[in-house]
Design a protein around this motif. Structure first.
Motif, PDB file in Angstrom:
ATOM      1  N   LEU A  48       0.886  -1.147  -0.038  1.00 47.13           N
ATOM      2  CA  LEU A  48       0.069  -0.213  -0.059  1.00 47.13           C
ATOM      3  C   LEU A  48       0.717   1.236  -0.047  1.00 47.13           C
ATOM      4  N   MET A  49       1.969   1.157   0.750  1.00 47.74           N
ATOM      5  CA  MET A  49       3.073   2.275   0.837  1.00 47.74           C
ATOM      6  C   MET A  49       3.406   2.641  -0.469  1.00 47.74           C
ATOM      7  N   GLU A  50       3.674   1.724  -1.503  1.00 48.62           N
ATOM      8  CA  GLU A  50       4.242   1.751  -2.676  1.00 48.62           C
ATOM      9  C   GLU A  50       3.024   2.183  -3.748  1.00 48.62           C
ATOM     10  N   LYS A  51       1.811   1.699  -3.553  1.00 43.03           N
ATOM     11  CA  LYS A  51       0.845   1.997  -4.342  1.00 43.03           C
ATOM     12  C   LYS A  51       0.418   3.633  -4.206  1.00 43.03           C
ATOM     13  N   PHE A  52       0.642   4.090  -2.936  1.00 45.16           N
ATOM     14  CA  PHE A  52       0.014   5.488  -2.599  1.00 45.16           C
ATOM     15  C   PHE A  52       1.078   6.321  -2.603  1.00 45.16           C
ATOM     16  N   LYS A  53       2.394   5.679  -2.884  1.00 49.44           N
ATOM     17  CA  LYS A  53       3.653   6.808  -3.003  1.00 49.44           C
ATOM     18  C   LYS A  53       3.809   7.292  -1.831  1.00 49.44           C
ATOM     19  N   GLY A  54       3.494   6.452  -0.484  1.00 49.86           N
ATOM     20  CA  GLY A  54       4.096   6.894   0.821  1.00 49.86           C
ATOM     21  C   GLY A  54       2.895   7.919   1.426  1.00 49.86           C
ATOM     22  N   ASN A  55       1.856   8.082   0.794  1.00 53.84           N
ATOM     23  CA  ASN A  55       0.897   8.849   1.549  1.00 53.84           C
ATOM     24  C   ASN A  55       0.138   8.086   2.682  1.00 53.84           C
ATOM     25  N   LYS A  56       0.650   8.238   3.781  1.00 57.45           N
ATOM     26  CA  LYS A  56       0.217   7.812   4.881  1.00 57.45           C
ATOM     27  C   LYS A  56      -1.487   7.786   5.361  1.00 57.45           C
ATOM     28  N   SER A  57      -1.884   9.016   4.834  1.00 55.73           N
ATOM     29  CA  SER A  57      -2.922   9.280   5.220  1.00 55.73           C
ATOM     30  C   SER A  57      -3.956   8.340   4.433  1.00 55.73           C
ATOM     31  N   LYS A  58      -3.606   8.063   2.977  1.00 58.44           N
ATOM     32  CA  LYS A  58      -4.287   7.363   2.138  1.00 58.44           C
ATOM     33  C   LYS A  58      -4.361   5.706   2.829  1.00 58.44           C
ATOM     34  N   VAL A  59      -3.000   5.371   3.025  1.00 59.43           N
ATOM     35  CA  VAL A  59      -2.705   3.997   3.470  1.00 59.43           C
ATOM     36  C   VAL A  59      -3.696   3.575   4.783  1.00 59.43           C
ATOM     37  N   SER A  60      -3.622   4.663   5.671  1.00 64.05           N
ATOM     38  CA  SER A  60      -4.118   4.506   6.952  1.00 64.05           C
ATOM     39  C   SER A  60      -5.828   4.349   6.761  1.00 64.05           C
ATOM     40  N   ARG A  61      -6.077   5.119   5.873  1.00 66.19           N
ATOM     41  CA  ARG A  61      -7.913   4.931   5.462  1.00 66.19           C
ATOM     42  C   ARG A  61      -8.232   3.666   4.752  1.00 66.19           C
ATOM     43  N   VAL A  62      -7.324   3.306   3.940  1.00 69.57           N
ATOM     44  CA  VAL A  62      -7.646   1.978   3.427  1.00 69.57           C
ATOM     45  C   VAL A  62      -7.518   1.032   4.336  1.00 69.57           C
ATOM     46  N   GLY A  87      -8.371   1.232   7.717  1.00 69.82           N
ATOM     47  CA  GLY A  87      -9.143   1.384   8.348  1.00 69.82           C
ATOM     48  C   GLY A  87      -8.578   1.661  10.127  1.00 69.82           C
ATOM     49  N   ILE A  88      -7.243   2.282  10.000  1.00 75.32           N
ATOM     50  CA  ILE A  88      -6.593   2.546  11.173  1.00 75.32           C
ATOM     51  C   ILE A  88      -6.310   4.006  11.425  1.00 75.32           C
ATOM     52  N   SER A  89      -5.870   4.459  12.445  1.00 73.42           N
ATOM     53  CA  SER A  89      -5.488   5.775  12.536  1.00 73.42           C
ATOM     54  C   SER A  89      -3.997   5.923  12.127  1.00 73.42           C
ATOM     55  N   ARG A  90      -3.685   7.223  11.893  1.00 75.72           N
ATOM     56  CA  ARG A  90      -2.370   7.314  11.223  1.00 75.72           C
ATOM     57  C   ARG A  90      -1.306   7.118  12.190  1.00 75.72           C
ATOM     58  N   SER A  91      -1.655   7.202  13.591  1.00 77.64           N
ATOM     59  CA  SER A  91      -0.644   7.388  14.671  1.00 77.64           C
ATOM     60  C   SER A  91      -0.397   5.633  14.843  1.00 77.64           C
ATOM     61  N   VAL A  92      -1.514   4.746  14.712  1.00 80.72           N
ATOM     62  CA  VAL A  92      -1.212   3.371  14.658  1.00 80.72           C
ATOM     63  C   VAL A  92      -0.439   3.025  13.349  1.00 80.72           C
ATOM     64  N   LEU A  93      -0.582   3.569  12.166  1.00 82.61           N
ATOM     65  CA  LEU A  93       0.006   3.388  11.158  1.00 82.61           C
ATOM     66  C   LEU A  93       1.650   3.425  11.416  1.00 82.61           C
ATOM     67  N   TYR A  94       1.933   4.758  11.873  1.00 81.41           N
ATOM     68  CA  TYR A  94       3.247   5.115  12.341  1.00 81.41           C
ATOM     69  C   TYR A  94       3.823   4.152  13.176  1.00 81.41           C
ATOM     70  N   GLU A  95       3.138   3.701  13.834  1.00 77.92           N
ATOM     71  CA  GLU A  95       3.910   2.558  15.160  1.00 77.92           C
ATOM     72  C   GLU A  95       4.293   1.357  14.400  1.00 77.92           C
ATOM     73  N   LYS A  96       3.313   0.978  13.315  1.00 78.86           N
ATOM     74  CA  LYS A  96       3.709  -0.260  12.712  1.00 78.86           C
ATOM     75  C   LYS A  96       4.880   0.141  11.665  1.00 78.86           C
ATOM     76  N   LEU A  97       4.984   1.308  11.141  1.00 75.72           N
ATOM     77  CA  LEU A  97       6.051   1.747  10.123  1.00 75.72           C
ATOM     78  C   LEU A  97       7.264   1.595  10.923  1.00 75.72           C
ATOM     79  N   ASP A  98       7.263   2.360  12.112  1.00 76.73           N
ATOM     80  CA  ASP A  98       8.646   2.315  13.016  1.00 76.73           C
ATOM     81  C   ASP A  98       8.845   0.855  13.160  1.00 76.73           C
ATOM     82  N   LYS A  99       8.001  -0.010  13.868  1.00 77.24           N
ATOM     83  CA  LYS A  99       8.429  -1.229  14.182  1.00 77.24           C
ATOM     84  C   LYS A  99       9.114  -2.059  12.991  1.00 77.24           C
ATOM     85  N   TRP A 100       8.547  -1.968  11.761  1.00 73.06           N
ATOM     86  CA  TRP A 100       9.100  -2.716  10.812  1.00 73.06           C
ATOM     87  C   TRP A 100      10.054  -1.930   9.804  1.00 73.06           C
TER      88      TRP A 100
END
Length: 75
Positions: free
Chosen positions: A43-57, A59-72
């Motif tokens: 999804l990060m590739e598909k949306f060219k790093g747009n975290k708002s779009k990725v988190s929307r797809v 169904g999680i908050s951007r803060s949760v997405l950031y936690e996952k991105l940091d973890k991995w």
């Protein structure tokens, strides 16, 4: 659980995730985490790093997405 359209109806070898089944006794949690990470990377590739779009797809908050991105360590 509903699968994303890009993998629904495909078998494991078609998705390229056959290594998930060859690991010594992976737990369901291991498999889930690997799939989740792979899907987020795609999804990060598909949306060219747009975290708002990725988190929307996802169904999680951007803060949760950031936690996952940091973890991995995904940028």
């Amino acid at each position: 659980m509903h699968l994303p359209e890009d993998i629904a109806g495909k078998n494991v070898s078609e998705t390229g995730d056959i290594e998930l089944l060859t690991q010594d006794n992976p737990t369901l949690a291991d498999l889930h985490e690997r799939y989740e990470r792979s899907y987020i990377e795609k999804l990060m590739e598909k949306f060219k790093g747009n975290k708002s779009k990725v988190s929307r797809v996802l169904g999680i908050s951007r803060s949760v997405l950031y936690e996952k991105l940091d973890k991995w360590e995904i940028s």
